[in-house]
Design an enzyme around this catalytic site. Structure first.
Site, PDB file in Angstrom:
ATOM      1  N   HIS A 158       3.801   5.565   1.485  1.00  0.00           N
ATOM      2  CA  HIS A 158       2.583   5.250   2.228  1.00  0.00           C
ATOM      3  C   HIS A 158       2.538   3.731   2.387  1.00  0.00           C
ATOM      4  O   HIS A 158       2.921   2.992   1.474  1.00  0.00           O
ATOM      5  CB  HIS A 158       1.330   5.763   1.495  1.00  0.00           C
ATOM      6  CG  HIS A 158       1.041   7.213   1.780  1.00  0.00           C
ATOM      7  ND1 HIS A 158       0.303   8.011   0.942  1.00  0.00           N
ATOM      8  CD2 HIS A 158       1.392   7.994   2.844  1.00  0.00           C
ATOM      9  CE1 HIS A 158       0.213   9.233   1.476  1.00  0.00           C
ATOM     10  NE2 HIS A 158       0.864   9.246   2.614  1.00  0.00           N
ATOM     11  N   ASP A 167       0.399   1.398   2.224  1.00  0.00           N
ATOM     12  CA  ASP A 167      -0.263   0.491   1.269  1.00  0.00           C
ATOM     13  C   ASP A 167       0.564   0.299  -0.004  1.00  0.00           C
ATOM     14  O   ASP A 167       0.179  -0.464  -0.879  1.00  0.00           O
ATOM     15  CB  ASP A 167      -1.694   0.972   0.938  1.00  0.00           C
ATOM     16  CG  ASP A 167      -1.758   2.388   0.380  1.00  0.00           C
ATOM     17  OD1 ASP A 167      -0.872   3.194   0.705  1.00  0.00           O
ATOM     18  OD2 ASP A 167      -2.701   2.688  -0.383  1.00  0.00           O
ATOM     19  N   HIS A 175      -6.419   1.381  -7.760  1.00  0.00           N
ATOM     20  CA  HIS A 175      -6.285   2.088  -6.473  1.00  0.00           C
ATOM     21  C   HIS A 175      -7.653   2.593  -6.003  1.00  0.00           C
ATOM     22  O   HIS A 175      -7.823   3.717  -5.556  1.00  0.00           O
ATOM     23  CB  HIS A 175      -5.283   3.257  -6.588  1.00  0.00           C
ATOM     24  CG  HIS A 175      -4.749   3.687  -5.246  1.00  0.00           C
ATOM     25  ND1 HIS A 175      -5.280   4.736  -4.534  1.00  0.00           N
ATOM     26  CD2 HIS A 175      -3.737   3.217  -4.488  1.00  0.00           C
ATOM     27  CE1 HIS A 175      -4.624   4.904  -3.401  1.00  0.00           C
ATOM     28  NE2 HIS A 175      -3.672   3.979  -3.341  1.00  0.00           N
TER      29      HIS A 175
HETATM   30 ZN    ZN Z   1      -0.584   7.324  -1.073  1.00  0.00          ZN
END
Ligand code: ZN
Length: 304
Positions: free
Chosen positions: A65, A67, A270
């Site tokens: 992903h 990020d 996160h």
């Molecule tokens: Zn992710």
């Protein structure tokens, strides 16, 4: 000075904000740096913390992903401009190589250093080992293939007890053998066990990095009693159903994993940008696992 520290460079989710940078953590283990995920801004975070680029030889990606990987082109490009040499190994899935190799071929021609890929699988396996350390993957449950990483120091050798060694007249040439556990037989035949000539070794340290993932109750057994557990906590308990649907966890779920694995400490991160106060994550987790800390950019935790 610490021999095993965890540096948080980014602990937000999805996109950079004025409060948080995307995922990036750098472990400093006896002056070797190991990066886990490389979100946007990773290279700036390293500079702010004074982490030296030429000590970074391994980058572990949890999943693909943006990020968690968008900082990679910039970081690799800057290291080329800095005339870094040697080799960098990127640990990622086969899809990661497919995505990153063409980008390297285009932007990073004639690099002064080598980039090597180590293809990992979404299952538990040993992916790195050196004289002091082992790194294993732990499969996670996210919207795409994803793994966590378990860093474990190998058992350390005991220290020589100088006073006892001198008292028994231990020859210098026997020091290494005694530290390995061999007894010393004196010229008169007396046997001195290694335990009488050494002091116990420092405990081996360990770190588990678990993110991104939905709550997996059985994962605690895979992790074990680590010195520090990082477990993602994108959401708070009132949004548990959203967390599950999106392949993420709540702070309470992260705390349950910490409690059940026997971890010494828990690091949360996160965070979804819908929350404006990170202390809420810490408060929720501490009701289940008191030694929980909410990560922030620039935080360093020394494990010894
Ligand atoms: Zn992710």
């Amino acid at each position: 000075m610490s021999t095993f520290s965890v540096n948080v460079l980014g602990c937000g989710s999805a996109r950079p904000s004025l409060r948080h940078m995307p995922s990036c953590t750098v472990l400093n283990i006896r002056e070797s740096l190991f990066m886990i995920d490389c979100g946007e801004g990773a290279q700036l975070g390293m500079q702010r913390k004074g982490l030296k680029f030429n000590r970074l030889n391994h980058i572990f990606l949890t999943h693909l992903h943006g990020d968690h990987v968008f900082g990679l082109p910039g970081l690799l490009g800057s290291m080329a401009l800095m005339q870094r040499t040697g080799r960098i190994t990127i640990h990622t899935f086969a899809e990661g190589v497919e995505v990153l190799q063409p980008m390297l071929d285009y932007f990073c021609q004639d690099m002064p250093y080598e980039v090597q890929f180590n293809v990992i699988k979404p299952e538990r396996h040993l992916i790195y080992e050196d004289d002091v350390l082992r790194v294993r993957t732990i499969p996670l449950s996210h919207r795409v293939k994803c793994v966590g990483y378990l860093f474990e120091e190998k058992p350390k050798t005991p220290h020589l007890d100088r006073a006892s060694a001198d008292f028994h007249g231990l020859p210098r040439a026997m020091y290494a053998a005694v530290k390995r556990g061999e007894p010393y037989v004196k010229p008169d035949g007396t046997v001195i066990p290694a335990s009488a000539l050494t002091k116990p070794a420092a405990p081996s340290l360990s770190y588990a990095h678990i993110g991104d993932t939905a709550y997996i109750p059985g994962i605690a057994k895979e992790i074990g009693p680590v010195s520090l557990l990082y477990h993602e906590s994108t959401y708070l308990a009132p949004h548990a159903s959203v967390a599950k649907e999106r392949g993420h966890s709540t702070a309470a779920e992260a705390a349950m994993v910490a409690r059940d694995s026997g971890a010494s400490r828990l690091l949360l991160g996160h965070y979804s940008s819908r929350y404006k106060d990170d202390k809420l994550f810490e408060e929720e987790a501490r009701k289940i696992f008191p030694d929980a800390i909410a990560a922030y950019e620039g935080l360093t935790i020394n494990l010894d």
